[in-house]
Write a protein that holds these residues in place. Sequence first.
Motif, mmCIF file in Angstrom:
data_model
loop_
_atom_site.group_PDB
_atom_site.id
_atom_site.type_symbol
_atom_site.label_atom_id
_atom_site.label_comp_id
_atom_site.label_asym_id
_atom_site.label_seq_id
_atom_site.Cartn_x
_atom_site.Cartn_y
_atom_site.Cartn_z
ATOM 1 N N ARG A 102 16.017 53.451 60.209
ATOM 2 C CA ARG A 102 14.997 53.287 59.179
ATOM 3 C C ARG A 102 14.494 51.850 59.107
ATOM 4 N NH1 ARG A 102 15.067 58.153 59.356
ATOM 5 N NH2 ARG A 102 15.567 59.558 57.645
ATOM 6 N N LEU A 103 13.220 51.728 58.836
ATOM 7 C CA LEU A 103 12.603 50.420 58.646
ATOM 8 C C LEU A 103 13.231 49.704 57.453
ATOM 9 C CD1 LEU A 103 10.487 48.275 59.307
ATOM 10 C CD2 LEU A 103 8.846 49.582 57.947
ATOM 11 N N TYR A 104 13.528 50.438 56.388
ATOM 12 C CA TYR A 104 14.123 49.769 55.222
ATOM 13 C C TYR A 104 15.506 49.203 55.546
ATOM 14 C CZ TYR A 104 16.427 54.277 54.095
ATOM 15 O OH TYR A 104 17.152 55.438 54.117
ATOM 16 N N ASP A 105 16.215 49.802 56.496
ATOM 17 C CA ASP A 105 17.496 49.215 56.911
ATOM 18 C C ASP A 105 17.271 47.910 57.679
ATOM 19 O OD1 ASP A 105 19.257 50.970 55.712
ATOM 20 O OD2 ASP A 105 19.377 52.292 57.447
ATOM 21 N N VAL A 106 16.208 47.857 58.479
ATOM 22 C CA VAL A 106 15.866 46.602 59.163
ATOM 23 C C VAL A 106 15.589 45.525 58.117
ATOM 24 C CG1 VAL A 106 14.211 45.427 60.678
ATOM 25 C CG2 VAL A 106 14.925 47.765 61.203
ATOM 26 N N LEU A 107 14.900 45.894 57.045
ATOM 27 C CA LEU A 107 14.605 44.927 55.986
ATOM 28 C C LEU A 107 15.883 44.467 55.279
ATOM 29 C CD1 LEU A 107 11.379 46.577 54.518
ATOM 30 C CD2 LEU A 107 11.537 44.631 56.084
ATOM 31 N N ILE A 108 16.789 45.402 55.009
ATOM 32 C CA ILE A 108 18.068 45.050 54.375
ATOM 33 C C ILE A 108 18.877 44.133 55.302
ATOM 34 C CG2 ILE A 108 20.300 45.959 53.595
ATOM 35 C CD1 ILE A 108 18.723 48.470 52.645
ATOM 36 N N ASP A 109 18.936 44.495 56.585
ATOM 37 C CA ASP A 109 19.653 43.675 57.573
ATOM 38 C C ASP A 109 19.043 42.276 57.646
ATOM 39 O OD1 ASP A 109 20.948 46.074 58.116
ATOM 40 O OD2 ASP A 109 19.903 46.415 60.009
ATOM 41 N N SER A 110 17.724 42.223 57.705
ATOM 42 C CA SER A 110 17.014 40.941 57.809
ATOM 43 C C SER A 110 17.229 40.086 56.570
ATOM 44 C CB SER A 110 15.518 41.177 58.021
ATOM 45 O OG SER A 110 15.299 41.910 59.201
ATOM 46 N N PHE A 111 17.219 40.725 55.411
ATOM 47 C CA PHE A 111 17.446 39.993 54.171
ATOM 48 C C PHE A 111 18.876 39.444 54.137
ATOM 49 C CE2 PHE A 111 18.156 39.829 49.476
ATOM 50 C CZ PHE A 111 17.256 38.802 49.218
ATOM 51 N N GLY A 112 19.828 40.204 54.661
ATOM 52 C CA GLY A 112 21.200 39.720 54.756
ATOM 53 C C GLY A 112 21.303 38.502 55.656
ATOM 54 N N ALA A 113 20.639 38.553 56.808
ATOM 55 C CA ALA A 113 20.656 37.413 57.736
ATOM 56 C C ALA A 113 19.980 36.200 57.108
ATOM 57 C CB ALA A 113 19.964 37.795 59.043
ATOM 58 N N LEU A 114 18.840 36.413 56.479
ATOM 59 C CA LEU A 114 18.118 35.312 55.844
ATOM 60 C C LEU A 114 18.934 34.706 54.705
ATOM 61 C CD1 LEU A 114 15.497 33.674 55.569
ATOM 62 C CD2 LEU A 114 14.649 35.455 54.061
ATOM 63 N N LEU A 116 18.024 33.373 63.256
ATOM 64 C CA LEU A 116 17.394 34.364 62.382
ATOM 65 C C LEU A 116 16.591 35.372 63.197
ATOM 66 C CD1 LEU A 116 16.942 35.334 59.497
ATOM 67 C CD2 LEU A 116 14.991 33.772 59.372
ATOM 68 N N LEU A 117 15.846 34.887 64.169
ATOM 69 C CA LEU A 117 15.054 35.774 65.022
ATOM 70 C C LEU A 117 15.960 36.732 65.801
ATOM 71 C CD1 LEU A 117 12.284 36.598 66.168
ATOM 72 C CD2 LEU A 117 12.640 34.862 67.946
ATOM 73 N N VAL A 118 17.047 36.214 66.358
ATOM 74 C CA VAL A 118 17.991 37.067 67.101
ATOM 75 C C VAL A 118 18.573 38.140 66.178
ATOM 76 C CG1 VAL A 118 20.264 37.082 68.222
ATOM 77 C CG2 VAL A 118 18.561 35.372 68.874
ATOM 78 N N SER A 119 18.960 37.744 64.977
ATOM 79 C CA SER A 119 19.547 38.700 64.023
ATOM 80 C C SER A 119 18.548 39.791 63.641
ATOM 81 C CB SER A 119 20.028 37.971 62.773
ATOM 82 O OG SER A 119 21.031 37.052 63.098
#
Length: 147
Positions: free
Chosen positions: A113-125, A91-94
């Motif tokens: 964009r920060l919101y894309d990081v959040l979307i990406d992170s939510f996908g990984a989680l 998860l951390l790597v993603s």
Amino acid sequence: MISNRTRAAAALLWALVLLIFTGTENLNNLLLHKQLVFVFNPHPDFGEFFNWADVTRIHHVWVIVKLGHFIGFGILDLLVYNWLRNRPVSLLVSILFALATEILQLYLNRDGRLYDVLIDSFGALTAGLVSRSLFRLHPISAPIKKQ
């Protein structure tokens, strides 16, 4: 049995695909015309990383693009987990890769964009949670001996 080297190669290859998709100047040109173009901007505006105003300018493929972020980084997390066999590390790597690709986009004339990081992170989680719940092995209890 799949070797650890093969699992690593799959994760790294998918990371390269994500890097190409997020870095090319125009995703439509890549997908429709097979044109891969990178334009380097040595002086990006880092303030754009925190821009949320363009979320309101949803275009006809916005949902598809954001779903691509979500699914792409979900797949990355699954591949990294399959390689490293460590949920917190995968998860951390993603998430760190999501952050790195969005910051890199600022240097490549893209909208990092920060919101894309959040979307990406939510996908990984989400991928991690779903895979954990679907593939969790339940221990089989030993039969109780009668005395």
